[in-house]
Enzyme design. Structure first.
Site, mmCIF file in Angstrom:
data_model
loop_
_atom_site.group_PDB
_atom_site.id
_atom_site.type_symbol
_atom_site.label_atom_id
_atom_site.label_comp_id
_atom_site.label_asym_id
_atom_site.label_seq_id
_atom_site.Cartn_x
_atom_site.Cartn_y
_atom_site.Cartn_z
ATOM 1 N N THR A 111 0.827 -1.211 0.000
ATOM 2 C CA THR A 111 0.000 0.000 0.000
ATOM 3 C C THR A 111 0.856 1.254 0.000
ATOM 4 O OG1 THR A 111 -1.775 -1.179 1.094
ATOM 5 C CG2 THR A 111 -1.809 1.197 1.316
ATOM 6 N N TYR A 114 -8.174 0.002 -3.809
ATOM 7 C CA TYR A 114 -7.006 0.578 -4.461
ATOM 8 C C TYR A 114 -6.117 -0.570 -4.911
ATOM 9 C CZ TYR A 114 -4.708 -0.736 -0.165
ATOM 10 O OH TYR A 114 -4.229 -1.466 0.887
ATOM 11 N N SER A 149 1.451 -7.540 -0.471
ATOM 12 C CA SER A 149 2.275 -8.501 0.264
ATOM 13 C C SER A 149 1.580 -9.833 0.504
ATOM 14 C CB SER A 149 2.792 -7.902 1.572
ATOM 15 O OG SER A 149 1.764 -7.776 2.512
ATOM 16 N N THR A 187 1.715 -4.212 4.353
ATOM 17 C CA THR A 187 1.623 -4.431 5.794
ATOM 18 C C THR A 187 1.093 -5.825 6.151
ATOM 19 O OG1 THR A 187 -0.597 -3.459 5.870
ATOM 20 C CG2 THR A 187 1.264 -1.980 6.266
ATOM 21 N N ASP A 188 0.390 -6.476 5.205
ATOM 22 C CA ASP A 188 -0.282 -7.737 5.552
ATOM 23 C C ASP A 188 0.685 -8.837 5.995
ATOM 24 O OD1 ASP A 188 -2.652 -6.518 4.949
ATOM 25 O OD2 ASP A 188 -2.991 -7.584 3.066
ATOM 26 N N LYS A 230 0.556 -7.359 12.862
ATOM 27 C CA LYS A 230 -0.507 -6.464 12.416
ATOM 28 C C LYS A 230 -1.761 -6.822 13.189
ATOM 29 C CE LYS A 230 -2.869 -4.706 8.329
ATOM 30 N NZ LYS A 230 -2.944 -4.669 6.856
ATOM 31 N N GLU A 290 2.888 -28.084 28.134
ATOM 32 C CA GLU A 290 2.018 -28.732 29.109
ATOM 33 C C GLU A 290 2.516 -30.169 29.271
ATOM 34 O OE1 GLU A 290 -1.805 -28.176 27.309
ATOM 35 O OE2 GLU A 290 -1.572 -29.919 26.015
HETATM 36 N N1 DAS Z 1 -2.131 -4.340 0.184
HETATM 37 C C1 DAS Z 1 -1.759 -4.913 1.431
HETATM 38 C C2 DAS Z 1 -0.364 -5.469 1.402
HETATM 39 O O1 DAS Z 1 0.338 -5.290 0.457
HETATM 40 C C3 DAS Z 1 -1.969 -4.017 2.596
HETATM 41 C C4 DAS Z 1 -0.916 -2.996 2.885
HETATM 42 O O2 DAS Z 1 0.122 -2.875 2.293
HETATM 43 O O3 DAS Z 1 -1.158 -2.247 3.844
HETATM 44 O O4 DAS Z 1 0.028 -6.076 2.360
#
Ligand code: DAS
Length: 329
Positions: A14, A27, A60, A93-94, A166, A283
């Site tokens: 992103t 997007y 990602s 971010t994923d 995340k 455990e």
């Molecule tokens: N599009 C997603 C990714 O590439 C989300 C992001 O980047 O925030 O992981």
């Protein structure tokens, strides 16, 4: 002091995404190339010399072992290059936590390596990517970042690869959290405050990155899960399995019995938790079942760690458990 020289390795996400309209929700990630991105960044006037390289330009969710291998090789070369002081990886971010953790376990830590992303695409109102990027460059240019392994910078916070996750799908401030440790530093484009000293006892890489990662699926546990799902998830190439268990790595009794039978035949079985901040300790039954406890690693990180341990020759549950107890030993 001369400006730090930072290599930017771009992979998409992103942070390089475009919606085409500030009022559209959807997007496309990975649209802006690194040269255009650096031209945009130039206007901020960061006190650093930046060199960009495009490694991939994907969301990602499409991060893959092939891209990891290329990233790993580029960073290893940058470590050997006296003209590079630090490395920033732009990333979706994923799966940023997975890439960060994999690189953390397989690279030396004598130069800063920082992953950064954005929660909003580059043409959104309130695009967080530029600020995160400026923060990441500040961290990568700070010599005190060395010895802390791979870091992730999001929302004015710095996280260690082993802790970061995340936790939100929206919002730029609190989308990432660290567990069991929180963040390890606060950062803005003009300031950086570390909360403690570097923690790696030496700068050596902990595990070799294998040419091929062994097959390790994740079994997601839910009420009513039947043992037949284990059969559907595993095959002749499967070397291990990570259980995303309920609570502290729990699962229905018939599933536990099925997995214990497979563990007796040599399959590595790791109990993790589907709970976000899940700590799974050993455990009493783990000994006879030949199970391993994932400790504080979530299922996706437990999977990567198990793959590396298996690929580097650990077979016995006790040896794998030791790798989970302290992957940096
Ligand atoms: N599009 C997603 C990714 O590439 C989300 C992001 O980047 O925030 O992981």
């Amino acid at each position: 002091m001369p400006d730090p020289r930072i290599l930017i390795l771009a992979t998409g996400g992103t942070i390089a995404g475009v919606a085409g309209s500030a009022t559209r929700h959807d997007y496309r990630p990975g649209q802006i190339g690194i040269d255009d991105y650096l031209a945009k960044v130039e206007a901020i006037g960061l006190p650093a010399t930046l060199e960009g390289r495009q490694i991939a330009n994907v969301g990602s969710e499409d991060m893959s072992p092939a891209i990891w291998a290329r990233l790993h090789a580029e960073i290893a070369a940058a470590f050997a290059d006296d003209a590079c002081d630090g490395i920033v990886v732009t990333h979706g971010t994923d799966t940023a936590e997975e890439t960060a953790f994999l690189l953390d376990l397989t690279l030396p830590s004598d130069k800063p390596v920082v992953l950064v992303g954005a929660m909003r695409p580059a043409d959104a109102v309130g695009y967080d990517g530029l600020r995160n990027f400026a923060n990441a460059v500040r961290v990568a240019g700070d010599r005190r970042a060395a010895g802390r392994g791979v870091l992730v910078v999001m929302g004015d916070r710095v996280f260690a690869a082993r802790d970061v996750r995340k936790v939100r799908t929206r919002g730029s401030e609190d989308a990432f959290r660290g567990f069991p440790r929180g963040s390890v530093a606060l950062v803005t484009p003009s300031a950086l405050e570390w909360f403690g000293a570097p923690w790696r006892s030496d700068n050596c890489a902990r595990h070799a990155l294998p040419a091929e990662m062994p097959e390790v699926p994740i079994l997601y546990v839910h009420a009513g899960l039947e043992p037949g799902m284990v059969d559907r998830l595993t095959g002749p190439r499967t070397r291990g399995i990570v259980v995303a268990g309920v609570g502290e790595g729990n699962m229905p009794e018939p599933v536990r019995g099925k997995l214990a039978a497979l563990a007796a035949q040599g399959l590595a079985v790791v109990r993790a938790s589907r709970v976000d901040e899940g700590l799974v300790d050993r455990e009493p039954d783990d000994e006879s079942n030949r199970f391993v406890a994932a400790r504080a690693f979530n299922p996706q990180k437990a999977r990567l760690l198990l793959q590396l341990l298996l690929a580097n020759g650990r077979r016995d549950p006790a040896a794998i458990q030791a790798g989970f107890d302290d992957p940096y030993a």
